[in-house]
Design an enzyme around this catalytic site. Structure first.
Site, PDB file in Angstrom:
ATOM      1  N   ASP A  67     -48.633 103.242 -47.222  1.00 13.83           N
ATOM      2  CA  ASP A  67     -47.685 104.145 -47.890  1.00 13.83           C
ATOM      3  C   ASP A  67     -48.051 105.616 -47.696  1.00 13.83           C
ATOM      4  OD1 ASP A  67     -49.950 103.997 -49.505  1.00 13.83           O
ATOM      5  OD2 ASP A  67     -48.948 102.857 -51.076  1.00 13.83           O
ATOM      6  N   ASN A 136     -50.004  98.628 -63.144  1.00 11.47           N
ATOM      7  CA  ASN A 136     -48.754  97.921 -63.447  1.00 11.47           C
ATOM      8  C   ASN A 136     -48.486  96.780 -62.467  1.00 11.47           C
ATOM      9  OD1 ASN A 136     -48.001  99.226 -61.111  1.00 11.47           O
ATOM     10  ND2 ASN A 136     -46.451 100.534 -62.047  1.00 11.47           N
ATOM     11  N   HIS A 138     -48.488  97.033 -59.141  1.00 15.94           N
ATOM     12  CA  HIS A 138     -47.879  97.375 -57.843  1.00 15.94           C
ATOM     13  C   HIS A 138     -48.853  97.136 -56.694  1.00 15.94           C
ATOM     14  CE1 HIS A 138     -49.059 101.931 -58.102  1.00 15.94           C
ATOM     15  NE2 HIS A 138     -50.001 101.264 -57.488  1.00 15.94           N
ATOM     16  N   GLU A 143     -43.243  98.954 -56.696  1.00 15.89           N
ATOM     17  CA  GLU A 143     -43.350  99.063 -58.146  1.00 15.89           C
ATOM     18  C   GLU A 143     -42.654  97.882 -58.832  1.00 15.89           C
ATOM     19  OE1 GLU A 143     -45.342 101.148 -59.346  1.00 15.89           O
ATOM     20  OE2 GLU A 143     -44.897 103.235 -58.908  1.00 15.89           O
TER      21      GLU A 143
END
Ligand code: PGA
Length: 248
Positions: A67, A136, A138, A143
């Site tokens: 990313d 979370n 990801h 996400e």
């Protein structure tokens, strides 16, 4: 899933580095899927060290990163291209043209993302994909959502990710709000996945990813469907898994 239980961040880093180094030794022309963030930093230090000792080489390796922040130039001090240069690429013999990180300044994100996926497919997907995990759940910047996104795509970062990454920027407002992320398709296409985690703040995400329901609400949970995942984590990151009675 094979789980390596390590005592702390340093032991986790060394184990992860040894698995990556093993890949380069057994397959000198391998394609590595690489990750940024504080999790892999220690592993990259070991790899640089072993390279400097003449133990390993990246001469034939190709790399594809997960990313990049939208809007950051490659030389921005928080860009993931810059992270890769200063943590690994500048210190080893990898051929610069053989390294790919998504272009955060692309004028045509849709075309760029399609080209990135086509490139990964042309390589036969990656041999080993290194992954950290968000608090979370990801992976890359995939996400939590109500569906999995297969392709490389532009992501709106969640508030929790912006909070988590604010520590690297002068202020929270400076954190980019979007990123380009490899999708779940390229990650799941990897021949092997090396998932790394350290610290108690990852314990929940690791527990849900390893033994919770498979759901886009916790993107890491998709890895339960991958046939070749190695999890390297320290005691703190494994604490909830251990408390849930999973043998590690
Ligand atoms: P971290 O980030 O390694 O900086 O904790 C991991 C991630 O968000 O994927």
């Amino acid at each position: 899933m094979r789980i390596f239980r390590e005592k702390d961040y340093d032991a986790m880093s060394r184990r992860a580095a040894s698995i990556i180094a093993g890949e380069t030794v057994h397959n000198p022309g391998c394609v590595l899927g690489l990750a940024t963030g504080s999790t892999p930093e220690g592993a990259y230090k070991y790899l640089v060290d072993w390279y400097k000792q003449g133990l390993i080489s990246f001469r034939g390796v190709l790399s594809v990163n997960l990313d990049e922040y939208v809007g950051l130039a490659p030389d921005h001090d928080q860009s993931y291209r810059r992270f890769m240069q200063s943590n690994l690429f500048d210190h080893v013999d990898i051929v610069p043209e053989n390294t790919r990180v998504p272009d955060g300044l692309t004028k045509d994100p849709a075309a760029f993302c399609a080209e990135y996926d086509a490139y990964i497919r042309s390589l036969g997907y990656v041999d080993m994909q290194l992954l950290g995990i968000g608090r979370n759940g990801h992976i890359g910047f995939n996400e939590p959502d109500d569906h999995f996104v297969k392709e490389t795509h532009v992501v709106d970062l969640t508030e929790s990710t912006i909070d988590a990454n604010a520590r690297f920027f002068a202020s929270r407002d400076d954190v980019p709000k979007q990123a380009i992320s490899m999708g779940i398709g390229a990650i799941m296409g990897a021949k092997k996945v090396l998932l790394c985690a350290s610290g108690e703040d990852k314990a929940d995400a690791i527990c849900k990813s390893v033994c919770g329901p498979i759901t886009p609400n916790c993107p890491g949970s998709i890895l339960q469907l991958h046939p070749n995942v190695v999890l390297v984590a320290d005691e703190a990151a494994l604490s909830k898994l251990i408390a849930a009675g999973v043998e590690v």
